[in-house]
Motif scaffolding. Sequence first.
Motif: not given
Length: 408
Positions: A178-182, A206-211, A238-242, A262-267
Motif C-alpha cells: 500500500a502507498g496510502m491508508i485513508y 501501516k505497511p512500510k513506506g506508506s503514509i 501522516v498527512v492531515i486534510l482540513r 515538509p518532505d511529504l508536503m513537497e510531493r
Amino acid sequence: MKAPISRRRFLHGSALAAGAATAAPLLGLAGPAFAQEAARRAPKVDVKQASDLGLAPVMINANENPLGPSAAALKAIDAIAPEGGRYLFNMQKELVEEMAAQLNVKPEYIVPYAGSGLPLQQTVMAFTSPTASLVTADPTFESGWRTADRVKAPVHKIPLRKDFSHDVEAMCAADPKAGMIYICNPNNPTGSITTRKDIEYALKHKPKGSILVLDEAYIHLSPTAVTGADMVAAGEDVVILRTFSKLYGMAGIRLGYVVARPDLMERITYFSTNALSVTAMAAGLASLRDPDLVPTRRDANTKLRDGITNWLTSEGYACTTSESNCFMVDVKRPAPEFMEAMATYGVFVGRAWPVWPTWSRITIGTPEEMARFKDAFAKVMAGKRGPVPVKMALLEDERRDGSHTAYA
Ligand SMILES: Cc1ncc(COP(=O)(O)O)c(C=O)c1O
C-alpha cells in the motif's frame, strides 16, 4: 440556452440530468449491478415548479452547511473585497500562522488550498501508483478511489466494522505494498468516529513506506474525535486534510489546508500554485478567531442530528452512529427509489454507496428543513408520493454540467 439563474443554481446543488425513463431500468436491476447503479443516479426537479407547489427544495444531499459563513466571516469578506486587486500574500502568511498555532505545528507544515478536495486528489497522486495501492474504508468519501483509478493504482475497500468505525487491523493487513491508508474521521457518509487508539494502531502497523492520510473535513462537528496534528508535528508519515466547507459553512467560498511534514508536503504540492482568494482568506481568519463558532454550531448540529436519528430509530429505521453533519439510514428498499420518492416532496437526500444499497446519506439542514424531511419520510414510508414531478439522471452528467456537490 442556459436555464434561469435560480434553476441553474438548484440543478447545480442537486444532482443529475436526463429523462424520467432512466429510473425504470435502474429499478429493474438486481444484485451488484443494481448497487453500482444506485450510487450513480439521483433525482432532480424543476425548482420553480417545486416552489410553486409550496415545496421549495430542501437540499440535504451534499453535506453542505445551510447556515453559510459566520457573521464575522461575512463582515470580513465585505471589508476585504475592495482589496481584491491584490494577491495579499501577507494575509496568506497570517492565515497559515493562525492555522499552525491552533494545531500546534510549525507554519511550514501547513499549505492552504481552495478547499480540501484538490489536495486530497494530489495526495493520492503523490503516494499511489500501479505498484502502490490505496487502502480505504467502505463506505467512505470516494474521491480518493476515483483519483487512484486514474493513476491506475489498486484500491482496497475495507468494510467498516459493525460499530461503523474503520477496521484498522484489516486496513493495515490489506496490502503490504500500500502507498496510502485513508481514514476519514469523522467518516463521510456514516459520521462515525475512528478512535485515537485505532489511529495510533494504523500509524504503527501501516505497511512500510506508506503514509497515513487523516481526512478531518468534519472534525469540528465531533465532540470526541481527536486530531492527528500532533503526529505530523512529531515527524510521522501522516498527512492531515482540513476544510472550511463543513462547520464553517464556506463550501462555496473555498478554503482548506494540508498539514504535513515538509518532505511529504513537497510531493503533494508539486504542481500547485499558492495564491488564494482574498475573500476566502479573510473569512477563514475571521472564522478561526471566533471562539464561539465551533462549539455553537457543533452543539446545534448534534442536537438536531440526534433528534432525527432517535426518531428514525424509534420508527424502525437503523441509523449509523454519527458525530458529524450527516448519517446514513437504512430505508429498507433500494435507496434510489427512496431518493426519488423524497424528491416528490422537494426533499433531496444523499446518495447510496454500492456496498450498502438500501442506505441513504442524510445531511443535517436547518430545523425547518429537518421538519420537512421528517414529514416527507413518514409519507414516503407509508407508500405515498408528493406532487413534484421528478426525473432520475446520471451523476456523471450532472458533474459534466459543472456540479461537484453530487460527490461531496
Ligand atoms: C471527507 C471529505 N473530504 C474532502 C471533501 C472536499 O471538500 P472541499 O473541497 O469542499 O473542502 C469533502 C466534501 O464533501 C469530504 O466529504
